[in-house]
Enzyme design. Structure first.
Site, PDB file in Angstrom:
ATOM      1  N   HIS A 181       3.479  31.412  18.403  1.00  0.00           N
ATOM      2  CA  HIS A 181       2.149  30.912  18.779  1.00  0.00           C
ATOM      3  C   HIS A 181       1.412  30.305  17.571  1.00  0.00           C
ATOM      4  O   HIS A 181       1.691  30.678  16.427  1.00  0.00           O
ATOM      5  CB  HIS A 181       1.309  32.052  19.361  1.00  0.00           C
ATOM      6  N   HIS A 182       0.481  29.413  17.852  1.00  0.00           N
ATOM      7  CA  HIS A 182      -0.316  28.787  16.788  1.00  0.00           C
ATOM      8  C   HIS A 182      -1.237  29.811  16.119  1.00  0.00           C
ATOM      9  O   HIS A 182      -1.937  30.556  16.813  1.00  0.00           O
ATOM     10  CB  HIS A 182      -1.150  27.638  17.404  1.00  0.00           C
ATOM     11  N   GLY A 183      -1.280  29.820  14.795  1.00  0.00           N
ATOM     12  CA  GLY A 183      -2.144  30.738  14.053  1.00  0.00           C
ATOM     13  C   GLY A 183      -3.582  30.248  14.007  1.00  0.00           C
ATOM     14  O   GLY A 183      -4.138  30.003  12.935  1.00  0.00           O
TER      15      GLY A 183
END
Ligand code: ZLM
Ligand code: CA
Ligand code: ZN
Length: 392
Positions: A181-183
């Site tokens: 997932h995108h941080g």
């Protein structure tokens, strides 16, 4: 058996391991994908190899209210502390995005949050005072939490708190995020500074995949006057990327970021949901490829903080973080890939090895690679162009 200062570990090279069995006992609720118990599985594997003997081990403490306030708002922390357990009503979160099915309010929630945050803060301090070369907190890495909002199974952003500690001593911190997932929470927190460069590799489809941000052209604030401009690096990928592509991409991009940005400390979020066979993930990365990212960061000889993150197929999470612990202490080359007979919960590790084959992991499931090499080269070209604007 592995001894402190044993084979492969230079004298005076220190790895610290921060954990607390209390964290592992919390439950997000029936069928929730986030299972703190995976940490017990990982710890069992790490200890059955004897790796704890080669590290300085610390039982972590709760972060103090003051420490949590370094990033989070008063009102949010008050609510987090007093929120009452309630069954999620139709997936609708209430205040501060708490209480939906992603971020339920469960028994001991505040204790859980302050403990994993305390571990990351302690780990960062070990790096600051040069007592550790690599500090590890597998219970941390909760990269979605915002200043006054829970998000995606994350309530308190231990990574932001740890980076804030590092910034007391270190002029420049590189944050790298290999969770599927995108941080977004870490990126947002340091959006307007040139002292932190954030790099996230993630699945992105511009549509449904959580959290829906992290496109290639999202590189920082638009205004060139803003110091944070160009300091957010985003690598969006499609389903099914394999070890070969992933590791090549990782080394190329991280290598360029280090060259341009010259970080004095690195934080690597090792979310294990980028592994093949993950319940929520979509990639075909294997334990070996995931570990190569850790090896590469270690080889840079820059103080390194390793945190956990996602990871929803517990046996694979345990395999990855045990392997990565062995890389940190330098015994990976001599580690027997056959899981020791006396490992607690050994029955969970089908195939008895830390490195199952892709066929074994996927067990008949098919996840075609949707990332053409041409696309990967375009990403590298775009990041190369972006980094031309970064000077330090
Ligand atoms: N619904 N139960 C990654 C965080 C990913 C948001 C769609 C919830 C789930 C998921 C929860 C038991 C990190 C979204 C999903 C269903 C709104 C997400 C409870 C299954 C379950 O069975 C489940 C009843 C639950 C949640 C799946 N949620 C899958 N993906 C994401 C958040 C965190 O790995 O990056 C770092 C630790 N949420 O897609 C919805 C939009 C809530
Ligand atoms: Ca990521
Ligand atoms: Zn994730």
């Amino acid at each position: 058996q592995i001894e402190k200062n044993g084979i492969g570990r230079p004298k005076g090279y220190n790895v610290s391991w921060h954990s607390n069995p209390d964290i592992e006992k919390h439950h997000f609720g029936h069928a929730h994908p986030m299972k703190p118990w995976r940490l017990t599985l990982a710890k069992g594997l790490i200890m059955s190899y004897g790796m704890h003997a080669a590290m300085d081990t610390f039982v972590s403490r709760q972060a103090t209210r003051e420490e949590l306030e370094d990033f989070h708002s008063d009102e949010y922390l008050d609510y987090l502390k007093t929120a009452k357990v309630a069954a999620p009503i139709d997936d609708i979160p209430v205040d501060f995005n708490l209480g939906g099915s992603d971020c339920p309010i469960f028994e001991g929630l505040f204790n859980y949050c302050s403990m994993y945050a305390g571990a990351s803060i302690d780990a960062a301090r070990k790096l600051c005072n040069n007592e550790s070369d690599i500090a590890i907190n597998w219970s941390g890495g909760l990269h979605h939490a915002k200043k006054a909002e829970a998000s995606g199974f994350c309530y308190v952003n231990d990574i932001v708190l740890a980076i804030l500690q590092l910034l007391r001593k270190h002029p420049r911190v590189l944050y790298i995020d290999i969770d599927v997932h995108h941080g977004d929470g870490v990126e947002e927190a340091f959006w307007s500074t040139d002292r932190v460069m954030t790099l996230s590799i993630h699945k992105y489809d511009g549509l449904n995949f959580f959290p829906g941000t992290g496109d290639l052209d999202r590189t920082g604030p638009d205004s060139e006057e803003n110091p944070g401009a160009h300091h957010a690096v985003n690598v969006p990928l499609a389903d099914g990327i394999d070890d070969e592509q992933y590791v090549w991409l990782f080394k190329t991009i991280v290598g360029m970021c280090v060259e341009r940005f010259q970080p004095t400390a690195i934080v690597l979020q090792c979310g294990a949901d980028s592994l093949a066979g993950d319940r929520l993930g979509r990639f075909n990365v294997q334990v070996q490829g995931h570990g190569s990212c850790v090896s590469y960061c270690k080889s840079l000889n820059i103080p390194l903080l390793l945190v956990g993150g996602g990871g929803y197929t517990p046996r694979n999470v345990a395999r990855a973080w045990a392997h990565e612990t062995s890389i940190a202490i330098g015994c990976d080359a001599t580690l027997d890939p056959i899981i020791p007979m006396h490992t607690p919960y050994r029955q969970h590790f089908r195939y008895d090895t830390i490195f199952p084959t892709l066929e074994q992991i996927l067990a008949g499931e098919n996840r075609p690679n949707r990332n053409p090499d041409k696309k990967i080269r375009e990403i590298i070209a775009s990041v190369t162009e972006q980094l031309r604007f970064v000077n330090c």
